[in-house]
Enzyme design. Structure first.
Site, PDB file in Angstrom:
ATOM      1  N   LYS A  17       0.824  -1.208   0.000  1.00 22.44           N
ATOM      2  CA  LYS A  17       0.000   0.000   0.000  1.00 22.44           C
ATOM      3  C   LYS A  17       0.866   1.269   0.000  1.00 22.44           C
ATOM      4  O   LYS A  17       2.054   1.217   0.323  1.00 22.44           O
ATOM      5  CB  LYS A  17      -0.922  -0.031   1.225  1.00 22.44           C
ATOM      6  CG  LYS A  17      -1.933  -1.189   1.191  1.00 22.44           C
ATOM      7  CD  LYS A  17      -2.900  -1.112   2.363  1.00 22.44           C
ATOM      8  CE  LYS A  17      -3.955  -2.214   2.260  1.00 22.44           C
ATOM      9  NZ  LYS A  17      -4.997  -2.078   3.309  1.00 22.44           N
TER      10      LYS A  17
ATOM     11  N   TYR B  48     -12.617  -3.136  -3.336  1.00 22.66           N
ATOM     12  CA  TYR B  48     -13.160  -2.995  -1.989  1.00 22.66           C
ATOM     13  C   TYR B  48     -14.686  -2.861  -2.028  1.00 22.66           C
ATOM     14  O   TYR B  48     -15.275  -2.125  -1.226  1.00 22.66           O
ATOM     15  CB  TYR B  48     -12.527  -1.780  -1.293  1.00 22.66           C
ATOM     16  CG  TYR B  48     -11.092  -2.009  -0.837  1.00 22.66           C
ATOM     17  CD1 TYR B  48     -10.714  -3.176  -0.169  1.00 22.66           C
ATOM     18  CD2 TYR B  48     -10.117  -1.032  -1.040  1.00 22.66           C
ATOM     19  CE1 TYR B  48      -9.406  -3.378   0.256  1.00 22.66           C
ATOM     20  CE2 TYR B  48      -8.802  -1.230  -0.606  1.00 22.66           C
ATOM     21  CZ  TYR B  48      -8.459  -2.404   0.045  1.00 22.66           C
ATOM     22  OH  TYR B  48      -7.160  -2.596   0.479  1.00 22.66           O
TER      23      TYR B  48
ATOM     24  N   PHE C  19     -15.773   4.838   6.465  1.00 24.74           N
ATOM     25  CA  PHE C  19     -14.340   5.093   6.261  1.00 24.74           C
ATOM     26  C   PHE C  19     -13.913   4.927   4.808  1.00 24.74           C
ATOM     27  O   PHE C  19     -12.750   5.165   4.475  1.00 24.74           O
ATOM     28  CB  PHE C  19     -13.496   4.176   7.157  1.00 24.74           C
ATOM     29  CG  PHE C  19     -13.692   2.696   6.918  1.00 24.74           C
ATOM     30  CD1 PHE C  19     -13.071   2.042   5.869  1.00 24.74           C
ATOM     31  CD2 PHE C  19     -14.516   1.961   7.765  1.00 24.74           C
ATOM     32  CE1 PHE C  19     -13.247   0.682   5.657  1.00 24.74           C
ATOM     33  CE2 PHE C  19     -14.705   0.593   7.557  1.00 24.74           C
ATOM     34  CZ  PHE C  19     -14.068  -0.040   6.499  1.00 24.74           C
TER      35      PHE C  19
ATOM     36  N   ARG D 268      -1.771 -14.730   4.314  1.00 29.64           N
ATOM     37  CA  ARG D 268      -2.707 -14.079   5.260  1.00 29.64           C
ATOM     38  C   ARG D 268      -2.176 -14.184   6.688  1.00 29.64           C
ATOM     39  O   ARG D 268      -2.261 -13.244   7.469  1.00 29.64           O
ATOM     40  CB  ARG D 268      -4.101 -14.726   5.199  1.00 29.64           C
ATOM     41  CG  ARG D 268      -5.032 -14.203   4.125  1.00 29.64           C
ATOM     42  CD  ARG D 268      -5.416 -12.754   4.263  1.00 29.64           C
ATOM     43  NE  ARG D 268      -6.531 -12.488   5.140  1.00 29.64           N
ATOM     44  CZ  ARG D 268      -7.275 -11.387   5.098  1.00 29.64           C
ATOM     45  NH1 ARG D 268      -7.014 -10.422   4.201  1.00 29.64           N
ATOM     46  NH2 ARG D 268      -8.248 -11.202   5.932  1.00 29.64           N
TER      47      ARG D 268
ATOM     48  N   THR E  47      -6.392  -7.188  10.575  1.00 31.60           N
ATOM     49  CA  THR E  47      -6.583  -5.955   9.798  1.00 31.60           C
ATOM     50  C   THR E  47      -6.019  -4.733  10.522  1.00 31.60           C
ATOM     51  O   THR E  47      -5.303  -3.928   9.919  1.00 31.60           O
ATOM     52  CB  THR E  47      -8.091  -5.750   9.514  1.00 31.60           C
ATOM     53  OG1 THR E  47      -8.576  -6.906   8.822  1.00 31.60           O
ATOM     54  CG2 THR E  47      -8.326  -4.505   8.674  1.00 31.60           C
TER      55      THR E  47
ATOM     56  N   ARG F 257       1.764  -6.673   9.613  1.00 33.70           N
ATOM     57  CA  ARG F 257       1.021  -5.550  10.194  1.00 33.70           C
ATOM     58  C   ARG F 257       1.390  -5.357  11.663  1.00 33.70           C
ATOM     59  O   ARG F 257       1.502  -4.224  12.149  1.00 33.70           O
ATOM     60  CB  ARG F 257      -0.484  -5.783  10.032  1.00 33.70           C
ATOM     61  CG  ARG F 257      -0.950  -5.617   8.585  1.00 33.70           C
ATOM     62  CD  ARG F 257      -2.365  -6.124   8.400  1.00 33.70           C
ATOM     63  NE  ARG F 257      -2.923  -5.811   7.083  1.00 33.70           N
ATOM     64  CZ  ARG F 257      -4.076  -6.294   6.637  1.00 33.70           C
ATOM     65  NH1 ARG F 257      -4.788  -7.121   7.397  1.00 33.70           N
ATOM     66  NH2 ARG F 257      -4.510  -5.971   5.438  1.00 33.70           N
TER      67      ARG F 257
ATOM     68  N   ASN G 239      -2.271  -0.117   6.956  1.00 30.93           N
ATOM     69  CA  ASN G 239      -1.822  -1.411   7.485  1.00 30.93           C
ATOM     70  C   ASN G 239      -0.916  -2.180   6.512  1.00 30.93           C
ATOM     71  O   ASN G 239      -0.949  -3.403   6.455  1.00 30.93           O
ATOM     72  CB  ASN G 239      -3.024  -2.243   7.941  1.00 30.93           C
ATOM     73  CG  ASN G 239      -4.013  -2.473   6.818  1.00 30.93           C
ATOM     74  OD1 ASN G 239      -3.762  -2.070   5.684  1.00 30.93           O
ATOM     75  ND2 ASN G 239      -5.106  -3.133   7.115  1.00 30.93           N
TER      76      ASN G 239
ATOM     77  N   HIS H 271      -2.222  -5.384   1.380  1.00 27.16           N
ATOM     78  CA  HIS H 271      -3.433  -6.162   1.152  1.00 27.16           C
ATOM     79  C   HIS H 271      -2.998  -7.582   0.816  1.00 27.16           C
ATOM     80  O   HIS H 271      -1.998  -7.777   0.121  1.00 27.16           O
ATOM     81  CB  HIS H 271      -4.228  -5.597  -0.039  1.00 27.16           C
ATOM     82  CG  HIS H 271      -5.266  -6.571  -0.541  1.00 27.16           C
ATOM     83  ND1 HIS H 271      -6.504  -6.704   0.043  1.00 27.16           N
ATOM     84  CD2 HIS H 271      -5.215  -7.510  -1.531  1.00 27.16           C
ATOM     85  CE1 HIS H 271      -7.183  -7.656  -0.575  1.00 27.16           C
ATOM     86  NE2 HIS H 271      -6.427  -8.170  -1.535  1.00 27.16           N
TER      87      HIS H 271
ATOM     88  N   GLU I 118      -8.898 -11.487  -7.851  1.00 28.93           N
ATOM     89  CA  GLU I 118      -8.062 -10.303  -7.622  1.00 28.93           C
ATOM     90  C   GLU I 118      -6.824 -10.297  -8.511  1.00 28.93           C
ATOM     91  O   GLU I 118      -6.422  -9.240  -9.014  1.00 28.93           O
ATOM     92  CB  GLU I 118      -7.666 -10.225  -6.133  1.00 28.93           C
ATOM     93  CG  GLU I 118      -8.875  -9.927  -5.244  1.00 28.93           C
ATOM     94  CD  GLU I 118      -8.547  -9.888  -3.755  1.00 28.93           C
ATOM     95  OE1 GLU I 118      -7.402 -10.194  -3.376  1.00 28.93           O
ATOM     96  OE2 GLU I 118      -9.451  -9.538  -2.978  1.00 28.93           O
TER      97      GLU I 118
HETATM   98  N1  UDP Z   1     -10.184  -0.654   6.707  1.00 30.69           N
HETATM   99  C1  UDP Z   1     -10.268   0.533   7.440  1.00 30.69           C
HETATM  100  N2  UDP Z   1     -11.069   0.554   8.558  1.00 30.69           N
HETATM  101  C2  UDP Z   1     -11.787  -0.533   8.968  1.00 30.69           C
HETATM  102  C3  UDP Z   1     -11.688  -1.727   8.205  1.00 30.69           C
HETATM  103  C4  UDP Z   1     -10.889  -1.755   7.094  1.00 30.69           C
HETATM  104  O1  UDP Z   1      -9.645   1.533   7.091  1.00 30.69           O
HETATM  105  O2  UDP Z   1     -12.498  -0.450   9.989  1.00 30.69           O
HETATM  106  C5  UDP Z   1      -9.308  -0.698   5.513  1.00 30.69           C
HETATM  107  C6  UDP Z   1      -7.954  -1.354   5.820  1.00 30.69           C
HETATM  108  O3  UDP Z   1      -6.954  -0.683   5.060  1.00 30.69           O
HETATM  109  C7  UDP Z   1      -8.180  -2.780   5.323  1.00 30.69           C
HETATM  110  C8  UDP Z   1      -9.067  -2.532   4.101  1.00 30.69           C
HETATM  111  O4  UDP Z   1      -9.934  -1.483   4.484  1.00 30.69           O
HETATM  112  O5  UDP Z   1      -6.963  -3.437   4.999  1.00 30.69           O
HETATM  113  C9  UDP Z   1      -9.878  -3.747   3.665  1.00 30.69           C
HETATM  114  O6  UDP Z   1     -10.646  -4.199   4.745  1.00 30.69           O
HETATM  115  P1  UDP Z   1     -10.856  -5.747   5.038  1.00 30.69           P
HETATM  116  O7  UDP Z   1     -11.943  -5.864   6.050  1.00 30.69           O
HETATM  117  O8  UDP Z   1     -11.028  -6.486   3.745  1.00 30.69           O
HETATM  118  O9  UDP Z   1      -9.487  -6.157   5.786  1.00 30.69           O
HETATM  119  P2  UDP Z   1      -8.198  -6.958   5.267  1.00 30.69           P
HETATM  120  O10 UDP Z   1      -8.683  -8.091   4.394  1.00 30.69           O
HETATM  121  O11 UDP Z   1      -7.311  -5.991   4.528  1.00 30.69           O
HETATM  122  O12 UDP Z   1      -7.546  -7.451   6.534  1.00 30.69           O
HETATM  123 MG    MG Z   2     -10.039  -8.070   2.810  1.00 30.49          MG
END
Ligand code: UDP
Ligand code: MG
Length: 153
Positions: free
Chosen positions: A9, A49, A57, A85, A91, A102, A112, A115, A126
């Site tokens: 990112k 997304y 957000f 993962r 997250t 992270r 974070n 992705h 993806e």
């Molecule tokens: N995100 C955020 N606030 C939240 C949840 C998610 O800013 O409360 C952002 C964060 O950068 C995250 C991305 O949205 O990596 C995608 O969210 P997801 O729930 O898919 O989490 P990930 O798969 O990245 O762990």
């Molecule tokens: Mg995700």
């Protein structure tokens, strides 16, 4: 062998952590099958997304993901989706365990670091979203036999 999508990112580019993050994947024994820099459009981010577009957000996430170009990677290995993962961590960087990417590099729920695809099915979708044909390479590293038992590959 499975393939998964990783995006480094904008915060990772800004904080000059690109090398350290890629180093972790390589040291683990994962294969870089594709890698490129690209500026993400609002359209591709709305698609990527889609599960978050209604969240409060989302505008901030959009801005954050467009702050600089990103680096997209196709990472390959046995059970690569689950392994990557696991290496990524929770997250929110404040909740992610030490030892995860992270957990070690982020203090934020938004900023974070990377992705990583969350299932084999979403990894396929993806990877097709961010890479075109010819940008993902099928080669076998010479050290493969030192990284896996013969019945694992
Ligand atoms: N995100 C955020 N606030 C939240 C949840 C998610 O800013 O409360 C952002 C964060 O950068 C995250 C991305 O949205 O990596 C995608 O969210 P997801 O729930 O898919 O989490 P990930 O798969 O990245 O762990
Ligand atoms: Mg995700």
């Amino acid at each position: 062998m499975e393939s998964t999508l990783v995006i480094l990112k904008p915060s990772t580019i800004q904080r000059a952590l690109v090398g350290q993050v890629i180093d972790r994947f390589q040291k683990k024994g994962l294969i870089i099958a594709g890698i490129k820099m690209m500026q993400l459009s609002e359209d591709i981010l709305r698609e990527h997304y889609a599960h978050l577009v209604e969240r409060p957000f989302f505008p901030g996430l959009l801005e954050s993901m467009r702050a600089t170009p990103v680096i997209v990677m196709c990472i390959k290995g046995k059970d690569a989706v689950e392994v990557v993962r696991g290496m990524t961590g929770a997250t929110n960087g404040r909740k992610a365990l030490p030892g995860t990417i992270r957990g070690d590099f982020s203090m934020s729920g938004q900023e974070n670091i990377i992705h990583a695809s969350d299932s084999v099915e979403s990894a396929a979708v993806e990877l097709a979203r961010f890479f075109s044909e010819g940008e993902i390479f099928d080669y076998v590293p010479a050290l493969m036999r030192s990284m896996y038992a013969s019945d694992e590959i």
